[in-house]
Design a protein around this motif. Structure first.
Motif, PDB file in Angstrom:
ATOM      1  N   LEU A  42       0.859  -1.178   0.000  1.00 56.48           N
ATOM      2  CA  LEU A  42       0.000   0.000   0.000  1.00 56.48           C
ATOM      3  C   LEU A  42       0.900   1.234   0.000  1.00 56.48           C
ATOM      4  O   LEU A  42       2.007   1.195   0.541  1.00 56.48           O
ATOM      5  CB  LEU A  42      -0.913   0.013   1.234  1.00 56.48           C
ATOM      6  CG  LEU A  42      -1.856  -1.189   1.392  1.00 56.48           C
ATOM      7  CD1 LEU A  42      -2.583  -1.117   2.731  1.00 56.48           C
ATOM      8  CD2 LEU A  42      -2.857  -1.229   0.243  1.00 56.48           C
ATOM      9  N   ALA A  43       0.424   2.315  -0.564  1.00 53.44           N
ATOM     10  CA  ALA A  43       1.205   3.548  -0.615  1.00 53.44           C
ATOM     11  C   ALA A  43       0.953   4.390   0.635  1.00 53.44           C
ATOM     12  O   ALA A  43      -0.164   4.396   1.162  1.00 53.44           O
ATOM     13  CB  ALA A  43       0.818   4.351  -1.857  1.00 53.44           C
ATOM     14  N   PRO A  44       1.961   5.117   1.129  1.00 55.15           N
ATOM     15  CA  PRO A  44       1.746   6.013   2.265  1.00 55.15           C
ATOM     16  C   PRO A  44       0.551   6.947   2.069  1.00 55.15           C
ATOM     17  O   PRO A  44      -0.187   7.220   3.018  1.00 55.15           O
ATOM     18  CB  PRO A  44       3.065   6.778   2.362  1.00 55.15           C
ATOM     19  CG  PRO A  44       4.080   5.786   1.899  1.00 55.15           C
ATOM     20  CD  PRO A  44       3.387   5.078   0.755  1.00 55.15           C
ATOM     21  N   THR A  45       0.328   7.401   0.840  1.00 54.42           N
ATOM     22  CA  THR A  45      -0.825   8.254   0.545  1.00 54.42           C
ATOM     23  C   THR A  45      -2.140   7.555   0.890  1.00 54.42           C
ATOM     24  O   THR A  45      -3.078   8.187   1.356  1.00 54.42           O
ATOM     25  CB  THR A  45      -0.820   8.637  -0.965  1.00 54.42           C
ATOM     26  OG1 THR A  45       0.424   9.278  -1.257  1.00 54.42           O
ATOM     27  CG2 THR A  45      -1.967   9.545  -1.311  1.00 54.42           C
ATOM     28  N   GLN A  46      -2.193   6.240   0.694  1.00 52.96           N
ATOM     29  CA  GLN A  46      -3.418   5.466   0.933  1.00 52.96           C
ATOM     30  C   GLN A  46      -3.673   5.179   2.405  1.00 52.96           C
ATOM     31  O   GLN A  46      -4.797   4.892   2.795  1.00 52.96           O
ATOM     32  CB  GLN A  46      -3.352   4.132   0.183  1.00 52.96           C
ATOM     33  CG  GLN A  46      -3.294   4.262  -1.323  1.00 52.96           C
ATOM     34  CD  GLN A  46      -3.067   2.915  -1.975  1.00 52.96           C
ATOM     35  OE1 GLN A  46      -2.122   2.188  -1.656  1.00 52.96           O
ATOM     36  NE2 GLN A  46      -3.951   2.555  -2.899  1.00 52.96           N
ATOM     37  N   VAL A  47      -2.633   5.225   3.234  1.00 50.11           N
ATOM     38  CA  VAL A  47      -2.763   4.835   4.641  1.00 50.11           C
ATOM     39  C   VAL A  47      -2.467   5.999   5.588  1.00 50.11           C
ATOM     40  O   VAL A  47      -2.156   5.796   6.755  1.00 50.11           O
ATOM     41  CB  VAL A  47      -1.847   3.625   4.972  1.00 50.11           C
ATOM     42  CG1 VAL A  47      -2.288   2.404   4.182  1.00 50.11           C
ATOM     43  CG2 VAL A  47      -0.389   3.943   4.708  1.00 50.11           C
ATOM     44  N   LYS A  48      -2.603   7.220   5.086  1.00 50.30           N
ATOM     45  CA  LYS A  48      -2.254   8.384   5.915  1.00 50.30           C
ATOM     46  C   LYS A  48      -3.260   8.622   7.033  1.00 50.30           C
ATOM     47  O   LYS A  48      -2.923   9.214   8.054  1.00 50.30           O
ATOM     48  CB  LYS A  48      -2.085   9.629   5.056  1.00 50.30           C
ATOM     49  CG  LYS A  48      -3.339  10.090   4.347  1.00 50.30           C
ATOM     50  CD  LYS A  48      -3.077  11.291   3.454  1.00 50.30           C
ATOM     51  CE  LYS A  48      -4.341  11.606   2.719  1.00 50.30           C
ATOM     52  NZ  LYS A  48      -4.559  12.972   2.446  1.00 50.30           N
ATOM     53  N   ASP A  49      -4.489   8.150   6.865  1.00 49.51           N
ATOM     54  CA  ASP A  49      -5.529   8.348   7.874  1.00 49.51           C
ATOM     55  C   ASP A  49      -5.802   7.054   8.637  1.00 49.51           C
ATOM     56  O   ASP A  49      -5.711   5.961   8.083  1.00 49.51           O
ATOM     57  CB  ASP A  49      -6.822   8.842   7.212  1.00 49.51           C
ATOM     58  CG  ASP A  49      -6.615  10.183   6.509  1.00 49.51           C
ATOM     59  OD1 ASP A  49      -6.032  11.094   7.128  1.00 49.51           O
ATOM     60  OD2 ASP A  49      -7.012  10.296   5.335  1.00 49.51           O
TER      61      ASP A  49
END
Length: 187
Positions: A42-49
Motif C-alpha cells: 500500500l502507498a503512504p498516501t493510501q494509509v495516511k488516515d
C-alpha cells in the motif's frame, strides 16, 4: 498453522518483532478505500488516515493494539529499528475508538531510498484493565516513538502472546515529505 501465522513467519515478523505469531486476522480498512492484507503493498498516501479496525473479541475483555514499523532503521544497532505509529490500550472488546490512546495514529512514512518497510498491527488480549505509564503522544509528536520494542512492551504489561495481527508493506511516495513537515522533521 493459520494463514496469519504463516504470513507473519514468512515475512520474518516472527522473530523480528514478536516471538510467537498471532493466529487470527485484524481487518484494516482505510478511508482511502484500501485494505491491509497480510503483506500487500500500500502507498503512504493510501494509509495516511487512521483505519477502521475490526477483529473478533470477547466483549468483556480488554485489548491492546500496537502498530509498528520494524524496518525504520537499517544500521547495526537493532535497538533503533522499531518505530511505533499507534498504541491503544484498554480497548473494551473490539471498540478501538473507546480505548485509551497512548500514542495517536501516524501513517506510514518510509524515507526515500529505504525500500519496502513492513507495517505491522498486533493485538493482545489484556489480563485485565491496565494502568499504562507510557507517555501520551499526539499525532504531531515523534518523541518516544523510535527504539520501540513490541516484545518488551508486551512483557512489561504481561500481555502474553498476540491474538490477532495483520500487516502491509509500503515504500516512499510523494506524501512522505508532507508527513515529515507536519511532524516538524526536516529531510
Amino acid at each position: 498453522m493459520s494463514l496469519v501465522a504463516k504470513a507473519f513467519e514468512s515475512s520474518k515478523i516472527v522473530p523480528d518483532v514478536i516471538p510467537v505469531a498471532p493466529t487470527a486476522n485484524i481487518e484494516l480498512k482505510y478511508p482511502s478505500g484500501v485494505q491491509a492484507s497480510q503483506g500487500n503493498e500500500l502507498a503512504p498516501t493510501q494509509v495516511k488516515d487512521q483505519p477502521t479496525v475490526t477483529y473478533e473479541a470477547d466483549p468483556n475483555a480488554y485489548y491492546t493494539l500496537v502498530f509498528t514499523d520494524p524496518d525504520n532503521y537499517d544500521g547495526p544497532e537493532l535497538v533503533y529499528r522499531e518505530w511505533h505509529h499507534w498504541l491503544v490500550g484498554n480497548i473494551p472488546g473490539n471498540q478501538v475508538t473507546s480505548g485509551e490512546t497512548l500514542s495517536a495514529y501516524i501513517g506510514s512514512g518510509p524515507p526515500q531510498g529505504t525500500g519496502l518497510h513492513r507495517y505491522v498491527y498486533i493485538l493482545y488480549k489484556q489480563p485485565s484493565k491496565l494502568s499504562f505509564d507510557e507517555p501520551r503522544l499526539t499525532n504531531k509528536s515523534i518523541d518516544g516513538r523510535a527504539a520501540f520494542s513490541t516484545k518488551k512492551f508486551a512483557e512489561k504489561y504481561n500481555l502474553g502472546n498476540p491474538v490477532a495481527g495483520n500487516f502491509y508493506r509500503a515504500q516512499f511516495d510523494d506524501y512522505v515529505p508532507l508527513l515529515y513537515k507536519g511532524l516538524g522533521v526536516n529531510v
